[in-house]
Design an enzyme around this catalytic site. Structure first.
Site, PDB file in Angstrom:
ATOM      1  N   SER A  47      -1.774 -13.058  -1.496  1.00 30.24           N
ATOM      2  CA  SER A  47      -1.219 -13.015  -2.847  1.00 30.24           C
ATOM      3  C   SER A  47      -1.545 -14.296  -3.631  1.00 30.24           C
ATOM      4  CB  SER A  47       0.287 -12.761  -2.769  1.00 30.24           C
ATOM      5  OG  SER A  47       0.813 -12.405  -4.018  1.00 30.24           O
TER       6      SER A  47
ATOM      7  N   HIS B  21       3.926  -4.852  -0.580  1.00 31.90           N
ATOM      8  CA  HIS B  21       3.376  -6.193  -0.785  1.00 31.90           C
ATOM      9  C   HIS B  21       3.771  -7.159   0.330  1.00 31.90           C
ATOM     10  CE1 HIS B  21       1.420  -9.162  -3.341  1.00 31.90           C
ATOM     11  NE2 HIS B  21       2.428  -9.985  -3.114  1.00 31.90           N
TER      12      HIS B  21
END
Length: 406
Positions: A169, A371
């Site tokens: 990320s 995520h």
């Protein structure tokens, strides 16, 4: 099952007999180095000053209970965490599943970085964390100061010319910032393994970020008026509050802890909650959050927008400049998932098209992979890490052959 995957499985079993790898609640109250040592690995801690005065801390795994000290011919691996994270993110699932442990078991010299403002990198040479000036940074500064400082130190310490880089990320965002603005760093990377890469954010579906993006001017004005410069800093009280909530409702616990990533976390083991609340969130600047929110509305991957008047003074243009993705010529392998509310497959696809040296685009087969699953799922090893390790091993063999002939 390939011989390589079989070795990983056997290694995990052996680890269970050597270091008792079952995760327990104590891990939530230990530091990253303490956890690493607890499971039979050896570690070293390094602290380096960046060009702008921040002190970033790195945790190095130097030996495994299975393979012993790292193999001197294998290039080092640097892992960089995401927003609100720290080096602990990579090891919370334990030695049977954590990517750093698996790499160490194969003889790699593993380095875990910590970005400025997080739990382990909160010092500055002349600023303190209670000062507004301290928090005047985004992931832009992490990309142009923190990551280059870490890479240069790893290379200087290990005497290698290149490293493997694994970013999750924000760890990928900072990498793209660095290599687009400082192209020489491309030549120091064997390959970027980009997990849930965050650059373009137009199609992000996370409701919290979308609301924030839609009301960004109001929110930033309010935050500035209140003097809030940091976002969800690590607090001694948080584990106690979170534990009480989690004991009553596991799903509500995940919703609160991962408010900025959202999604349904079907792949997280509830038993890991006591460890998570001790390490997440590790803190960040409010400006990091706002910078991502700007990407949602602008449709660009670009530098921080200070408004027309300030942009003209800082950038000499009405809008902030875009990061030039065409400068990112290091090899890149992307790993993404369909259920990721932050790194949308559409945005990842746009990034993939613009990268000049994309070597693979890998979709996680599990349709419910979210995520946070990239680092916290108990399925991450089978869904993701074995492929990453196989790629790193192949690249290492290539580098070794190349070096032996030159």
């Amino acid at each position: 099952m390939t011989p390589f995957q079989l070795f990983i499985v056997v290694s995990s079993v052996v680890t269970s007999t050597i270091a008792e790898p079952r995760i327990d609640n104590e891990d939530g109250s230990l530091t990253t180095p303490q956890i690493i040592v607890k499971y039979g690995y050896k570690t070293e801690t390094y602290r380096r000053e960046t060009y702008d005065g921040f002190v970033v801390e790195m945790h190095r795994i130097t030996a495994s209970p299975i393979s012993g000290r790292f193999h001197p011919s294998k290039p080092p691996v640097l892992l960089i965490h995401g927003l609100l994270g720290s080096s602990a993110d990579w090891i919370m699932t334990g030695p049977q599943n954590g990517l750093p442990y698996l790499l160490s078991n194969l003889g790699y010299d593993v380095w875990l970085g910590n970005a400025r403002g997080s739990r382990y990198s909160r010092e500055h040479t002349y600023l303190t964390a209670d000062m507004k000036e301290y928090w005047d940074f985004s992931w832009h500064e992490i990309g142009i100061y923190d990551i280059p400082t870490m890479i240069d130190f790893v290379l200087k310490t290990t005497k290698f010319e290149k490293i493997h880089y694994v970013g999750y990320s924000q760890g990928t965002t900072a990498f793209f910032v660095m290599t687009s603005l400082m192209p020489k760093y491309n030549d120091k990377i064997i390959k970027l393994h980009a997990l849930a890469p965050a650059a373009y954010m137009t199609h992000l579906s996370n409701p919290v970020f979308r609301y924030l993006a839609a009301h960004l001017n109001t929110v930033t004005s309010l935050v500035s008026a209140l003097g809030v410069n940091q976002f969800m800093p690590a607090s001694p009280m948080f584990p106690h509050i979170a534990s009480a909530i989690c004991a009553a409702n596991e799903q509500q616990c995940f919703n609160i802890m991962f408010v900025l990533s959202s999604g349904e976390y079907r792949n997280l083991n509830p038993q890991i909650i006591p460890i998570l609340v001790g390490h997440i969130p590790a803190g960040s600047s409010a400006k990091q959050i706002f910078h991502y929110a700007q990407e949602v509305t602008s449709g660009h991957f670009r530098q921080y927008d200070y408004g027309v008047d300030n942009n003209t003074e800082i950038y000499h243009s009405l809008d902030p400049p875009d990061y030039n993705i065409s400068n990112v010529h290091a090899p890149v392998a992307i790993y993404y998932s369909l259920s990721d509310q932050l790194a949308s497959p559409l945005d990842v696809g746009r990034l993939a098209q613009e990268l000049p040296n994309l070597v693979s685009l890998n979709q996680v087969t599990n349709p419910s992979f979210s995520h946070m699953d990239f680092i916290l799922s108990t399925n991450a090893k089978d869904e993701l890490y074995l492929d990453i390790i196989a790629s790193i091993e192949a690249d290492t063999r290539h580098e070794q052959r190349f070096n032996s002939t030159h």
